[in-house]
Design a protein around this motif. Sequence first.
Motif, PDB file in Angstrom:
ATOM      1  N   ALA A 251       0.842  -1.203   0.000  1.00  0.00           N
ATOM      2  CA  ALA A 251       0.000   0.000   0.000  1.00  0.00           C
ATOM      3  C   ALA A 251       0.874   1.249   0.000  1.00  0.00           C
ATOM      4  N   HIS A 252       1.850   1.264   0.871  1.00  0.00           N
ATOM      5  CA  HIS A 252       2.638   2.484   1.005  1.00  0.00           C
ATOM      6  C   HIS A 252       3.543   2.750  -0.192  1.00  0.00           C
ATOM      7  N   THR A 253       3.943   1.679  -0.875  1.00  0.00           N
ATOM      8  CA  THR A 253       4.713   1.871  -2.102  1.00  0.00           C
ATOM      9  C   THR A 253       3.834   2.467  -3.198  1.00  0.00           C
ATOM     10  N   ASN A 254       2.529   2.273  -3.073  1.00  0.00           N
ATOM     11  CA  ASN A 254       1.629   2.670  -4.152  1.00  0.00           C
ATOM     12  C   ASN A 254       0.688   3.824  -3.784  1.00  0.00           C
ATOM     13  N   GLY A 255       1.015   4.538  -2.722  1.00  0.00           N
ATOM     14  CA  GLY A 255       0.200   5.701  -2.347  1.00  0.00           C
ATOM     15  C   GLY A 255      -1.190   5.333  -1.848  1.00  0.00           C
ATOM     16  N   ILE A 256      -1.334   4.097  -1.361  1.00  0.00           N
ATOM     17  CA  ILE A 256      -2.626   3.608  -0.846  1.00  0.00           C
ATOM     18  C   ILE A 256      -2.589   3.662   0.681  1.00  0.00           C
ATOM     19  N   LEU A 257      -3.695   4.056   1.278  1.00  0.00           N
ATOM     20  CA  LEU A 257      -3.752   4.126   2.743  1.00  0.00           C
ATOM     21  C   LEU A 257      -4.213   2.796   3.332  1.00  0.00           C
ATOM     22  N   ILE A 258      -3.773   2.518   4.559  1.00  0.00           N
ATOM     23  CA  ILE A 258      -4.307   1.383   5.319  1.00  0.00           C
ATOM     24  C   ILE A 258      -5.262   1.939   6.363  1.00  0.00           C
ATOM     25  N   ILE A 259      -6.520   1.494   6.283  1.00  0.00           N
ATOM     26  CA  ILE A 259      -7.498   1.826   7.327  1.00  0.00           C
ATOM     27  C   ILE A 259      -7.694   0.567   8.164  1.00  0.00           C
ATOM     28  N   ALA A 260      -7.432   0.651   9.460  1.00  0.00           N
ATOM     29  CA  ALA A 260      -7.712  -0.489  10.334  1.00  0.00           C
ATOM     30  C   ALA A 260      -9.072  -0.265  10.983  1.00  0.00           C
ATOM     31  N   ASP A 261      -9.992  -1.190  10.748  1.00  0.00           N
ATOM     32  CA  ASP A 261     -11.273  -1.167  11.456  1.00  0.00           C
ATOM     33  C   ASP A 261     -11.062  -1.933  12.751  1.00  0.00           C
ATOM     34  N   GLU A 262     -10.833  -1.185  13.825  1.00  0.00           N
ATOM     35  CA  GLU A 262     -10.609  -1.797  15.144  1.00  0.00           C
ATOM     36  C   GLU A 262     -11.829  -1.587  16.039  1.00  0.00           C
ATOM     37  N   VAL A 263     -12.995  -1.490  15.407  1.00  0.00           N
ATOM     38  CA  VAL A 263     -14.224  -1.286  16.181  1.00  0.00           C
ATOM     39  C   VAL A 263     -14.406  -2.429  17.183  1.00  0.00           C
ATOM     40  N   GLN A 264     -14.179  -3.658  16.739  1.00  0.00           N
ATOM     41  CA  GLN A 264     -14.378  -4.799  17.641  1.00  0.00           C
ATOM     42  C   GLN A 264     -13.073  -5.197  18.353  1.00  0.00           C
ATOM     43  N   SER A 265     -11.942  -5.103  17.650  1.00  0.00           N
ATOM     44  CA  SER A 265     -10.679  -5.625  18.201  1.00  0.00           C
ATOM     45  C   SER A 265      -9.936  -4.611  19.056  1.00  0.00           C
ATOM     46  N   GLY A 266     -10.410  -3.370  19.104  1.00  0.00           N
ATOM     47  CA  GLY A 266      -9.647  -2.304  19.742  1.00  0.00           C
ATOM     48  C   GLY A 266      -9.940  -2.069  21.206  1.00  0.00           C
ATOM     49  N   THR A 267      -9.322  -1.025  21.729  1.00  0.00           N
ATOM     50  CA  THR A 267      -9.528  -0.534  23.098  1.00  0.00           C
ATOM     51  C   THR A 267      -9.302  -1.614  24.149  1.00  0.00           C
ATOM     52  N   GLY A 268      -8.216  -2.350  23.997  1.00  0.00           N
ATOM     53  CA  GLY A 268      -7.806  -3.280  25.047  1.00  0.00           C
ATOM     54  C   GLY A 268      -8.302  -4.699  24.897  1.00  0.00           C
ATOM     55  N   ARG A 269      -9.222  -4.919  24.013  1.00  0.00           N
ATOM     56  CA  ARG A 269      -9.877  -6.223  23.890  1.00  0.00           C
ATOM     57  C   ARG A 269      -8.884  -7.380  23.723  1.00  0.00           C
ATOM     58  N   THR A 270      -7.861  -7.158  22.884  1.00  0.00           N
ATOM     59  CA  THR A 270      -6.961  -8.276  22.554  1.00  0.00           C
ATOM     60  C   THR A 270      -5.734  -8.353  23.461  1.00  0.00           C
ATOM     61  N   GLY A 271      -5.687  -7.494  24.479  1.00  0.00           N
ATOM     62  CA  GLY A 271      -4.525  -7.518  25.376  1.00  0.00           C
ATOM     63  C   GLY A 271      -3.475  -6.479  25.004  1.00  0.00           C
ATOM     64  N   ASP A 272      -3.643  -5.843  23.856  1.00  0.00           N
ATOM     65  CA  ASP A 272      -2.907  -4.623  23.510  1.00  0.00           C
ATOM     66  C   ASP A 272      -3.977  -3.547  23.376  1.00  0.00           C
ATOM     67  N   TRP A 273      -3.571  -2.289  23.347  1.00  0.00           N
ATOM     68  CA  TRP A 273      -4.606  -1.266  23.141  1.00  0.00           C
ATOM     69  C   TRP A 273      -5.326  -1.523  21.826  1.00  0.00           C
ATOM     70  N   PHE A 274      -4.535  -1.865  20.793  1.00  0.00           N
ATOM     71  CA  PHE A 274      -5.134  -2.156  19.489  1.00  0.00           C
ATOM     72  C   PHE A 274      -4.485  -3.390  18.885  1.00  0.00           C
ATOM     73  N   ALA A 275      -5.265  -4.190  18.168  1.00  0.00           N
ATOM     74  CA  ALA A 275      -4.763  -5.439  17.590  1.00  0.00           C
ATOM     75  C   ALA A 275      -3.708  -5.173  16.517  1.00  0.00           C
ATOM     76  N   SER A 276      -3.738  -3.987  15.909  1.00  0.00           N
ATOM     77  CA  SER A 276      -2.726  -3.621  14.907  1.00  0.00           C
ATOM     78  C   SER A 276      -1.314  -3.749  15.468  1.00  0.00           C
ATOM     79  N   GLU A 277      -1.184  -3.453  16.779  1.00  0.00           N
ATOM     80  CA  GLU A 277       0.154  -3.496  17.389  1.00  0.00           C
ATOM     81  C   GLU A 277       0.742  -4.887  17.267  1.00  0.00           C
ATOM     82  N   HIS A 278      -0.055  -5.885  17.600  1.00  0.00           N
ATOM     83  CA  HIS A 278       0.432  -7.254  17.546  1.00  0.00           C
ATOM     84  C   HIS A 278       0.790  -7.657  16.123  1.00  0.00           C
ATOM     85  N   GLU A 279       0.017  -7.145  15.165  1.00  0.00           N
ATOM     86  CA  GLU A 279       0.267  -7.471  13.747  1.00  0.00           C
ATOM     87  C   GLU A 279       1.384  -6.619  13.162  1.00  0.00           C
TER      88      GLU A 279
END
Length: 455
Positions: A251-279
């Motif tokens: 995405a970043h090589t091609n000027g494309i943005l990454i949107i993470a939908d963390e509506v369900q996985s976010g705010t501490g649910r997965t043991g990190d503030w956001f699941a993106s961190e683990h990934e």
Amino acid sequence: MNSITGGPAISQQRIVRTQIPGPNSLKLQNRRAEAVTSAIPSVLPIYVTAAGGGILVDADGNQLIDLASGVGVSTVGNANPKVVEAVTRQINAFTHTAFFVTPYEGYVEVCEKLNSITPGTHAKRTALFNSGSEAVENAVKVARKATGRQAIVVLEHAYHGRTNLTLAMTAKAAPFKLGFGPLASEIYRVPASYPYRDGLSGEEAATLVINAIESRIGATEVAAIVVEPIQGEGGFIVPAPGYLTALQSYAHTNGILIIADEVQSGTGRTGDWFASEHEQIVPDLMAIGKGVGGGLPLSAVTGRAELMDAVQPGGLGGTYSGNPAACASALAAIAEITDNGLLEAARKIGETAISRFATAQKLPGSPIGDIRGRGAMIAIELVLPGTKTPAPDLARAAARLCHEQGVLVLVTGTHGNVIRLLPPLVIGQDLLQDGLDVLIEALSIATAQTLGENK
Ligand code: PLZ
């Protein structure tokens, strides 16, 4: 305290006094049938009168173990006393002004907090909304405006909401999409990474996405790739390692943005503030909802300052967006997660559930095909024993048995064969173990019944 007080005043034990649903709930269910559209059924029509910790109390005095949190919302516990106190103070001061008419500090403070707890040290800006769907929809608006491109890439098994745009982004037709067309255009669906079913490495699964973008859309047309770092309604699908990082670097090589939908996985649910961190991804824009509001409707888009500020003044908003009571609730909920070590608690919940499921999976004839998730976002995918054939009937039957025994679990997944656990992070280990005992027993009973019928 009176009997409808929630929070920890409620004894943290499962109590089944009547059939579930009991007579009072059934009476209300009849009243509902005459007043409420049948388009909105309930998973378990027990009528709730109070809730706190890991317990829901119903109109018949039953106490159910809450392994759903209202779909991942009551992360810090229902009617959490600190949340109640903060909201009470706020609504006694003022209830509404509309932030874009006359602002208030709480809104600013929520934005500051989200800018600091989301992944990445770059300059960020945040906008607040009411629902997860609204957050996703606004993230797409920002991405299109900031890139000047229109195409939005979404994944198989995705769930992003029920508004016209987000419905187009949601994968599953029934019951969500049927008959509601025409849906929004310029949405392109590409393969997700589903290690249990596709057997691909993260790199291989990402290559399928990249090939699809190159051949069907054209990279220069794409504004954003929208990902749930752990897919929620799709069945708590954790992508193969490297899938999301490969998408991000393409995405970043091609000027494309990454949107993470963390509506369900976010705010501490997965043991990190956001699941993106683990990934190990740093999204350009994030949609945040559910748990962030501490039980009140609040959602947010947090993103790179230059993207968020690319929108013309007045381009984003909404009458209720970032309501003062919801902001007070969110600030108290975020503080509870920090002050009470709830990220650690989420990880502990995950370890407990995974080890119980792993033991159950080893029993002969177990229908547990896959155990997955992270922290307090854990699921089992059920299959006909010895195969990978989805077993939705079995999932439904097991969930029903759990409900009858006073344990609220939810069924999900593209094939309807996944039982997911989303307990409040404040649930005690004893209560969690009791809930897991009931679920594991229900699985073996339901398996015997289902297999019996198949003979
Ligand atoms: N994005 C990842 O999980 C909501 C849907 C319940 P709203 N998921 C629960 C139902 O059947 O309506 C969700 C999600 C992800 C967006 C949303 C949408 O959030 O707050 O329901 O609009």
